[in-house]
Design a protein around this motif. Sequence first.
Motif, short mmCIF file in Angstrom:
data_model
loop_
_atom_site.label_atom_id
_atom_site.label_comp_id
_atom_site.label_asym_id
_atom_site.label_seq_id
_atom_site.Cartn_x
_atom_site.Cartn_y
_atom_site.Cartn_z
N UNK A 169 60.16 32.48 35.59
CA UNK A 169 59.46 33.90 35.54
C UNK A 169 58.86 33.87 36.32
N UNK A 170 57.67 34.93 37.41
CA UNK A 170 57.02 34.55 37.87
C UNK A 170 55.31 35.04 37.08
N UNK A 171 54.80 34.91 36.75
CA UNK A 171 54.60 35.80 35.99
C UNK A 171 52.73 35.83 36.15
N UNK A 172 51.65 36.64 36.60
CA UNK A 172 50.62 36.79 37.34
C UNK A 172 49.25 36.83 35.97
N UNK A 173 48.18 35.76 36.21
CA UNK A 173 47.29 36.14 35.50
C UNK A 173 45.58 36.44 36.08
N UNK A 174 44.92 37.30 35.42
CA UNK A 174 43.80 37.60 35.70
C UNK A 174 43.17 36.62 34.87
N UNK A 175 41.65 36.03 35.57
CA UNK A 175 40.53 35.54 35.49
C UNK A 175 39.45 36.37 35.95
N UNK A 176 38.94 36.58 34.29
CA UNK A 176 37.12 37.42 34.83
C UNK A 176 35.75 36.88 34.45
N UNK A 177 34.69 36.87 35.13
CA UNK A 177 33.77 36.29 34.71
C UNK A 177 33.33 35.23 35.29
N UNK A 178 34.31 35.04 36.38
CA UNK A 178 34.25 33.11 36.82
C UNK A 178 33.25 32.98 37.75
N UNK A 179 33.34 31.99 37.17
CA UNK A 179 31.54 31.29 38.29
C UNK A 179 32.73 31.07 39.91
N UNK A 180 32.29 31.46 40.60
CA UNK A 180 32.43 31.35 42.18
C UNK A 180 32.47 30.20 42.85
N UNK A 181 31.59 29.78 42.72
CA UNK A 181 30.65 28.64 43.08
C UNK A 181 31.58 27.32 42.52
N UNK A 182 32.89 27.45 41.35
CA UNK A 182 32.83 26.65 40.44
C UNK A 182 34.15 25.45 41.81
N UNK A 183 33.22 24.21 41.85
CA UNK A 183 34.55 23.01 42.68
C UNK A 183 35.95 23.27 42.64
N UNK A 184 36.16 23.05 41.32
CA UNK A 184 37.81 22.59 40.66
C UNK A 184 37.98 23.70 41.18
N UNK A 185 38.15 24.91 40.79
CA UNK A 185 38.38 26.03 41.09
C UNK A 185 38.45 26.87 42.48
N UNK A 186 37.61 27.03 43.09
CA UNK A 186 37.73 26.65 44.85
C UNK A 186 38.60 25.98 45.22
N UNK A 187 39.17 24.04 45.15
CA UNK A 187 39.62 23.31 45.17
C UNK A 187 40.96 23.56 45.02
N UNK A 231 33.40 39.50 39.09
CA UNK A 231 33.77 38.18 39.73
C UNK A 231 35.55 38.26 38.88
N UNK A 232 36.42 38.26 39.98
CA UNK A 232 37.74 37.97 39.05
C UNK A 232 38.65 37.56 40.28
N UNK A 233 40.19 36.87 39.88
CA UNK A 233 40.76 36.46 40.41
C UNK A 233 42.41 36.83 39.65
N UNK A 234 43.85 36.84 40.38
CA UNK A 234 44.55 36.76 40.19
C UNK A 234 45.80 35.81 40.70
N UNK A 235 46.20 34.80 38.99
CA UNK A 235 46.81 33.56 39.84
C UNK A 235 48.39 34.11 39.71
N UNK A 236 49.19 32.81 40.21
CA UNK A 236 50.48 32.86 40.18
C UNK A 236 51.36 32.24 39.15
#
Length: 275
Positions: free
Chosen positions: A75-93, A64-69
């Motif tokens: 300057x726009x910087x993209x960050x990648x998150x890996x091995x995230x808990x996709x059910x984490x409620x703060x992340x989902x919000x 599981x991953x995600x790309x955040x801006x």
Amino acid sequence: MKQVPRIDFHMHTTYSDGHFTPFELIKKVREHNIDIISITDHDSVNGLEEAIGIGKDLGVEVIPGVELSTDVEDVEVHLLGYFIDINNSELKKYLSFFRDERYHRALRIVKKLNALDLDISIDDVHEVTNSSAIGRPHIAIAMIRKGIVNDYYEAFQKYLRDGAPAYERKIHVSPQSALKIIGDAGGLSFIAHPGHLKESILMTLINSGIDGIEVIHPSHNSYQRKFYRGIVSQYCLLESGGSDFHGGEKGDDDNLGRHWLDPKYYKEMIQMLGK
Ligand code: AMP
Ligand code: ZN
Ligand code: FE
Ligand code: FE
């Protein structure tokens, strides 16, 4: 039987601005003999549960991953998150807030295009995508379909690229808040494709506690790969890499199966997570 697993840690699906559904993508991945992938859709983890299941059926491990801006020094910087808990409620919000912001930004871009006398509506954009993470690539494709431009790159060059007449920024987010969201969801954070970033920005991110850097990316030449690998080693960071494959009109099919994360760096990530 091949000895070394093939790993691609940067891929997009229809859950953001990729052309292929998780099933279509993973089928392609399998055809290219890729063993492990991370799906890193922009501002969305909604395709991951489905993708992990399909991966199990087709013999591809999906991390599981995600790309955040984010923004650093404007300057726009993209960050990648890996091995995230996709059910984490703060992340989902957090992600659902940014998808909402993307929708409102798409409306503003369409308005700017209309002010340039171009005939396009938000419904034309919706016809391109069901994704709730609307990005400029969707608008570019809608513009091709409406006959406003001939191809994807013309859409960006003339209208959508940073500073072009229909450009609209995304909401400003600090890398610190994105790092916290990724960390709190149990993930590792990486600077995506840093090739265009000044060294001062790189240092800000390292000082903010980034876990690693995407060293292998289609936009990086061999000098940049060496340079970022040097930074990784100097600051005891982790290394990532992948194809940033989107497919479709973007015309990046050649990138699939060409950009690898060396398994030893994958193992370092696993060790860091204590798995
Ligand atoms: P967005 O997240 O909506 O700002 O869209 C960003 C995506 O648009 C990037 O991930 C690229 O795939 C694409 N993109 C951004 N700038 C350009 C450009 N100048 N030419 C082609 N594609 C671009
Ligand atoms: Zn994208
Ligand atoms: Fe990116
Ligand atoms: Fe990407």
